[in-house]
Design a protein around this motif. Structure first.
Motif, PDB file in Angstrom:
ATOM      1  N   LYS A 153       0.842  -1.194   0.000  1.00 53.49           N
ATOM      2  CA  LYS A 153       0.000   0.000   0.000  1.00 53.49           C
ATOM      3  C   LYS A 153       0.882   1.250   0.000  1.00 53.49           C
ATOM      4  CE  LYS A 153      -3.607   2.436   2.571  1.00 53.49           C
ATOM      5  NZ  LYS A 153      -4.476   2.418   3.789  1.00 53.49           N
ATOM      6  N   PRO A 154       0.720   2.136  -0.974  1.00 47.86           N
ATOM      7  CA  PRO A 154       1.533   3.359  -1.009  1.00 47.86           C
ATOM      8  C   PRO A 154       1.221   4.287   0.166  1.00 47.86           C
ATOM      9  CG  PRO A 154       0.530   2.906  -3.147  1.00 47.86           C
ATOM     10  CD  PRO A 154      -0.143   2.001  -2.161  1.00 47.86           C
ATOM     11  N   ALA A 160       0.858  11.259  -3.488  1.00 45.34           N
ATOM     12  CA  ALA A 160       0.948  12.659  -3.911  1.00 45.34           C
ATOM     13  C   ALA A 160       1.948  12.841  -5.049  1.00 45.34           C
ATOM     14  CB  ALA A 160       1.336  13.540  -2.727  1.00 45.34           C
ATOM     15  N   GLY A 161       2.939  11.949  -5.137  1.00 46.00           N
ATOM     16  CA  GLY A 161       3.943  12.063  -6.180  1.00 46.00           C
ATOM     17  C   GLY A 161       3.586  11.357  -7.470  1.00 46.00           C
ATOM     18  N   MET A 162       2.489  10.613  -7.480  1.00 46.17           N
ATOM     19  CA  MET A 162       2.101   9.847  -8.664  1.00 46.17           C
ATOM     20  C   MET A 162       1.273  10.693  -9.629  1.00 46.17           C
ATOM     21  SD  MET A 162       1.141   6.124  -7.009  1.00 46.17           S
ATOM     22  CE  MET A 162       2.155   5.400  -5.721  1.00 46.17           C
ATOM     23  N   TRP A 163       0.581  10.021 -10.531  1.00 44.16           N
ATOM     24  CA  TRP A 163      -0.273  10.680 -11.505  1.00 44.16           C
ATOM     25  C   TRP A 163      -1.408  11.407 -10.784  1.00 44.16           C
ATOM     26  CZ3 TRP A 163       0.819   5.522 -11.031  1.00 44.16           C
ATOM     27  CH2 TRP A 163      -0.161   4.716 -10.430  1.00 44.16           C
ATOM     28  N   GLU A 168      -5.658   4.360  -3.810  1.00 45.64           N
ATOM     29  CA  GLU A 168      -5.437   2.948  -3.558  1.00 45.64           C
ATOM     30  C   GLU A 168      -6.235   2.057  -4.506  1.00 45.64           C
ATOM     31  OE1 GLU A 168      -5.589  -0.224   0.210  1.00 45.64           O
ATOM     32  OE2 GLU A 168      -5.998   1.906   0.522  1.00 45.64           O
ATOM     33  N   GLY A 169      -7.426   2.496  -4.901  1.00 43.66           N
ATOM     34  CA  GLY A 169      -8.263   1.687  -5.766  1.00 43.66           C
ATOM     35  C   GLY A 169      -7.797   1.572  -7.201  1.00 43.66           C
ATOM     36  N   LEU A 245       4.639   0.358  -7.422  1.00 38.53           N
ATOM     37  CA  LEU A 245       3.821  -0.236  -8.475  1.00 38.53           C
ATOM     38  C   LEU A 245       4.589  -1.386  -9.114  1.00 38.53           C
ATOM     39  CD1 LEU A 245       1.284  -0.155 -10.279  1.00 38.53           C
ATOM     40  CD2 LEU A 245       2.532   1.437 -11.777  1.00 38.53           C
ATOM     41  N   GLY A 246       3.974  -2.551  -9.145  1.00 38.86           N
ATOM     42  CA  GLY A 246       4.573  -3.703  -9.807  1.00 38.86           C
ATOM     43  C   GLY A 246       3.863  -4.008 -11.110  1.00 38.86           C
ATOM     44  N   MET A 247       4.459  -4.900 -11.894  1.00 39.23           N
ATOM     45  CA  MET A 247       3.816  -5.405 -13.102  1.00 39.23           C
ATOM     46  C   MET A 247       3.802  -6.919 -13.031  1.00 39.23           C
ATOM     47  SD  MET A 247       2.299  -4.946 -16.000  1.00 39.23           S
ATOM     48  CE  MET A 247       2.585  -3.228 -16.458  1.00 39.23           C
TER      49      MET A 247
END
Length: 256
Positions: A153-154, A160-163, A168-169, A245-247
């Motif tokens: 969980k971020p 805040a630093g992401m897109w 979380e969803g 974030l993983g793939m």
């Protein structure tokens, strides 16, 4: 002034795959798909279709279709297909994947593109995408799904630093994601996740050509706009989703 490639910011030329995918992992994926001898292959959100072309090379006699809405990427795919002698076995089509009728097929590739199967007016729902993939694959076929997931969980600072609007969803943890695949009518024959090295190769390769162009074209009319975009992209990675974030790459087999 002559309008040349160098006069415009280049795009994605340093990427082999449009995602955090190494040559070694791609080779293993292709071997597993080809071992099932698919006759028909569908690549959803194909871009230039590098993985699709390699599957066709590994599965003699197979034919494929790549669908995407980016005309530039599709044109690149057609050039690659011609160079490899595959132009008569593959078609790159500019169209939406929403509700597509291009199935059922023996093998489906959907790497980082499951949103193309979902209503754009609704939040992205991997359960919807998985049900669509189940509809589109033949009995005994294979689906390779590349899907983002939270490694943990971020924190609020990372969100805040992401897109813009990240929450979380936006993604699931890996366990619930695999559970959704099972609920949709698949068995997860292979579960693997991109490594930190694969992510760094992808993120750096994504911007490499543009960064090099910016260094040589600081006074270009498009430089300020391009610099702002690239700096924003890099910041969302380094200050937001890096190591969060993983793939996941799931090789799925339909049940029944």
């Amino acid at each position: 002034m002559t309008d040349t490639y160098e006069d415009h910011p280049p795009r994605l030329g340093s990427l082999t795959f449009h995602g955090p995918l190494s040559e070694a992992r791609a080779t293993r994926m292709i071997e597993r798909i080809a071992a099932n001898a698919p006759a028909t292959v569908l690549d959803i959100g194909s871009g230039w279709g590098e993985l699709l072309l390699r599957v066709l090379e590994a599965a003699p006699g197979s034919t494929g279709v790549g669908i995407d809405i980016n005309a530039e990427d599709l044109a690149r795919g057609r050039v690659l297909a011609k160079e490899r002698g595959l132009a008569d076995r593959v078609e790159f089509v500019e169209e939406s994947a929403l509700g597509t009728t291009r199935g059922p097929v023996d093998a489906i590739l959907c790497l980082g593109s499951s949103q193309a199967l979902c209503d754009p007016e609704q939040p992205h729902d991997p359960a919807v995408a998985l049900r669509e993939l189940r509809r589109l694959v033949k009995p005994g076929g294979r689906v390779v799904l590349g899907e983002g997931f939270w490694q943990r969980k971020p924190t609020p600072e990372e969100f805040a630093g992401m897109w813009p609007g990240a929450h979380e969803g936006d993604h699931l943890l890996l366990g619930p994601l695999v559970d959704l695949a099972i609920e949709a009518g698949f068995r997860p024959a292979w579960i693997e996740t991109a490594s930190a090295e694969e992510w760094e190769e992808f993120e750096s390769g994504y911007r490499h050509d543009t960064e090099t162009w910016l260094a040589a074209h600081a006074d270009h009319p498009l430089a300020d706009e391009t610099r702002e975009r690239v700096d924003r992209q890099r910041s969302t990675w380094l200050n937001g989703y890096r190591n969060v974030l993983g793939m996941a790459y799931l090789t799925l087999v339909p049940v029944g």
